[in-house]
Design an enzyme around this catalytic site. Sequence first.
Site, PDB file in Angstrom:
ATOM      1  N   HIS A 195      -1.840   2.206  15.808  1.00 21.87           N
ATOM      2  CA  HIS A 195      -0.603   2.588  15.119  1.00 21.87           C
ATOM      3  C   HIS A 195       0.625   2.436  16.004  1.00 21.87           C
ATOM      4  CE1 HIS A 195      -3.715   4.621  12.722  1.00 21.87           C
ATOM      5  NE2 HIS A 195      -2.880   4.507  11.712  1.00 21.87           N
ATOM      6  N   GLN A 225       1.661  -1.713   5.806  1.00 23.67           N
ATOM      7  CA  GLN A 225       1.877  -0.312   6.157  1.00 23.67           C
ATOM      8  C   GLN A 225       2.108  -0.084   7.650  1.00 23.67           C
ATOM      9  OE1 GLN A 225      -1.103   3.079   5.218  1.00 23.67           O
ATOM     10  NE2 GLN A 225       0.174   2.770   3.407  1.00 23.67           N
ATOM     11  N   GLU A 278       0.839  -1.199   0.000  1.00 23.91           N
ATOM     12  CA  GLU A 278       0.000   0.000   0.000  1.00 23.91           C
ATOM     13  C   GLU A 278       0.876   1.252   0.000  1.00 23.91           C
ATOM     14  OE1 GLU A 278      -2.392  -0.424   3.479  1.00 23.91           O
ATOM     15  OE2 GLU A 278      -2.916  -2.496   2.984  1.00 23.91           O
ATOM     16  N   ILE A 313      -1.641  -5.991  10.185  1.00 21.74           N
ATOM     17  CA  ILE A 313      -1.140  -7.216   9.551  1.00 21.74           C
ATOM     18  C   ILE A 313      -2.106  -8.386   9.710  1.00 21.74           C
ATOM     19  CG2 ILE A 313       0.112  -8.190  11.546  1.00 21.74           C
ATOM     20  CD1 ILE A 313       2.416  -8.804   9.568  1.00 21.74           C
ATOM     21  N   ALA A 348      -5.458  -4.337   0.998  1.00 22.26           N
ATOM     22  CA  ALA A 348      -5.895  -5.711   1.259  1.00 22.26           C
ATOM     23  C   ALA A 348      -4.656  -6.506   1.664  1.00 22.26           C
ATOM     24  CB  ALA A 348      -6.550  -6.319   0.012  1.00 22.26           C
ATOM     25  N   GLU A 349      -4.438  -6.583   2.975  1.00 24.87           N
ATOM     26  CA  GLU A 349      -3.185  -7.155   3.473  1.00 24.87           C
ATOM     27  C   GLU A 349      -3.033  -8.632   3.113  1.00 24.87           C
ATOM     28  OE1 GLU A 349      -3.952  -3.412   5.543  1.00 24.87           O
ATOM     29  OE2 GLU A 349      -5.211  -5.188   5.215  1.00 24.87           O
ATOM     30  N   ASP A 352      -0.035  -2.983  13.073  1.00 21.99           N
ATOM     31  CA  ASP A 352      -1.383  -3.102  13.632  1.00 21.99           C
ATOM     32  C   ASP A 352      -2.397  -3.612  12.610  1.00 21.99           C
ATOM     33  OD1 ASP A 352      -0.883  -1.034  16.200  1.00 21.99           O
ATOM     34  OD2 ASP A 352       0.223  -0.581  14.385  1.00 21.99           O
ATOM     35  N   PRO A 373      -5.257  -9.189   8.922  1.00 25.61           N
ATOM     36  CA  PRO A 373      -5.976  -9.823   7.805  1.00 25.61           C
ATOM     37  C   PRO A 373      -5.102 -10.778   6.997  1.00 25.61           C
ATOM     38  CG  PRO A 373      -6.509  -7.492   7.906  1.00 25.61           C
ATOM     39  CD  PRO A 373      -5.382  -7.714   8.876  1.00 25.61           C
TER      40      PRO A 373
END
Length: 698
Positions: free
Chosen positions: A497, A449, A384, A454, A426-427, A452, A456
């Site tokens: 975050h 990114q 992303e 990760i 869309a992780e 927090d 999915p």
Amino acid sequence: MAGTTSGTMLRTLPGKLERDDLIRAFRIMYLSRRIDDREILLKRQNRIYFQVSGAGHEAIQTAAGMALRAGHDWFFPYYRDRALCLALGLTTEDMLLQALGAEKDPSSGGRQMPSHWSSSRLHIVSPSSATGTQFLPAAGCANAARLLHSGSDEITLVSTGDGATSEGEFWESLNVSCLERLPLLYLVQDNGYAISVPVEKQTAGGNIARLVAGFPGLKVFECDGTDFLASYATMIQAVEHCRVEQMPVLVHALCIRPYAHSLSDDEKLYKSAAERRAEASRDPIRRFPEWLLAEGILDPHGLDLLTHEVDLEVQEVTERVLKATPPPIGSALRFLYSDRVDPTSKEFETEPRFSGDPRTMVDAINLTLHEEMRRNPLMVVFGEDVADCSREENLTEVKGKGGVFKATQGLQIAHGSQRVFNTPIAEAAIVGRAAGMATRGLKPVVEIQFFDYIWPAMMQLRDELASLRWRSNNGFSAPMVIRVPIGGYLTGGAVYHSQCGEVIFTHIPGLRVIFPSNALDACGLLRTAIRCDDPVLFLEHKKLYREPYNRSPMPGPDYMIPFGKAKIVKPGSNLTIITYGALVQKSLQAATQIEQRNDSLSVEVIDLRSLSPYDWESIRASVDKTSRVMIVHEDCLSWGYGAEIAARIANELFTSLDAPVGRVAALDTWVGYHPQLENEILPQTENIVAEADRLLNF
């Protein structure tokens, strides 16, 4: 609906089917059913340990296998695809060896359940048992084909039941395949049930073909999956479209499931007798030979001879494989990691050759990525916002983003948009797509990114990526790097975050986990991660990205640090502090305060750098020397990373200790938004000093 094909009596045979092809098709279908039946018998005799059948799906699967090219095209099957894999070239012996869990099981060496077939020669990629996780690696495989073999007509088949299309990863893969116009063929075998849940309770509208019809560029076909001729005609059209247009295709085949979901299920508990009779009337193992007899392709004697030969083959192979030996004791850890490249070895220990001004950690990461992309043309970077600008026409007018933290800035401009590109948010799709690419030989280095977000991707990380080499018995692997900004101390990050949670990933076998604390180590460890032959989770603490104290000149394009080798950042004699990440600096500050108060004391600080594997020998040597030890980390205290090290020290080094094993970590809660709240939650220098005093005074 485009490409709809139905009917049982096709006088004009589809494709180039000859008499021998039709007989071969029935032989595959019948063989598939008889292997199912034999496995069911063996399970009831307690000679195998599980069974799941492909009964009722034989016609569409055989058609798919005959329409595609094993060893040229790529295949991501699911657990009912017995006839497909037989059509592609797997044998009765291959399948029964897996059912037995034998050492010579060519798919997994006895590590996977039955019906999890794998063959690097035939390009059948080892599946997991998780429903729906195959879609994203399949998309990555199709994507890799385009990058590796531009102009090739190869396609990727991903197979599934209708139930798995409810998984979010199915929809993520459709979005990716349509966005990127990938040559990916979805085969949805809809037998009306997902275990006991009927399709109308599983799929909105009860028809997945209608549900996906609006995806731009996706060609959709439907057919009667119990009718071989209709199935073959549809598959020929679908394969040709996917191969020629290099675009995604979905085939929705209506099948039956005359047997229960597995031997752990009893379909009589939820299917009526009328339903089961209706299914039996559509059974492809009955319908197709009736057509062969009616058309004169086989006579009754020829049909009896064929079925007798198959029955005899299954019987003979069963008797042979029942004598096969199980996996040997001592083999459980084989192929957990690469047998070709050892990132803990001296091969990865090189001397720095410094040049230029000191650079921040984020700059060092950026330059290392540039150097490795120049070195390895198979390396790709995506995630992303990682590209400079997705609208390439704007690159002459804008500076370029290059990631939220600028770690990838300039990569797209320097190395091109085919190798550096943005993805949807869309992780799971980022990690799964990268895994499929890595399976094909590319070297993906992807970014999530924020740590927090990760979660999915957890199914892809744990159930697909980390186990691939082990579950396929070294038949497949997916060496790649997942870069993840992590941690707090920036203030204002709050719950979503600023979290850590690295211990969850160090608990995953097959995954390397790295966590540098400074620019030099980030450079050396990232280069090792990229040149490693295993999947690596590379954690980059956001607070450390631009700290002045941890800067370093660039150490040269071949500087590497072996995994599992800690660094003694400060020697000492009276107390060992084991730490990593942002807590290295706080531990050094704590050590300074302690020594300033009492110049007879000295504190040793160990920066682990590598969390899995970790450097036990350095820990042992230090504890033997100091006799007092504490572990300091930013993650929560309870069940945290330090707990395992503390337990091992207590177990193996108890006689060396003069005090309890100490731990300092975050409170067992989420990180708060207000700085005062964050400071209370995250470990501070004064917390480290207080625990050190307790141990030194014990």
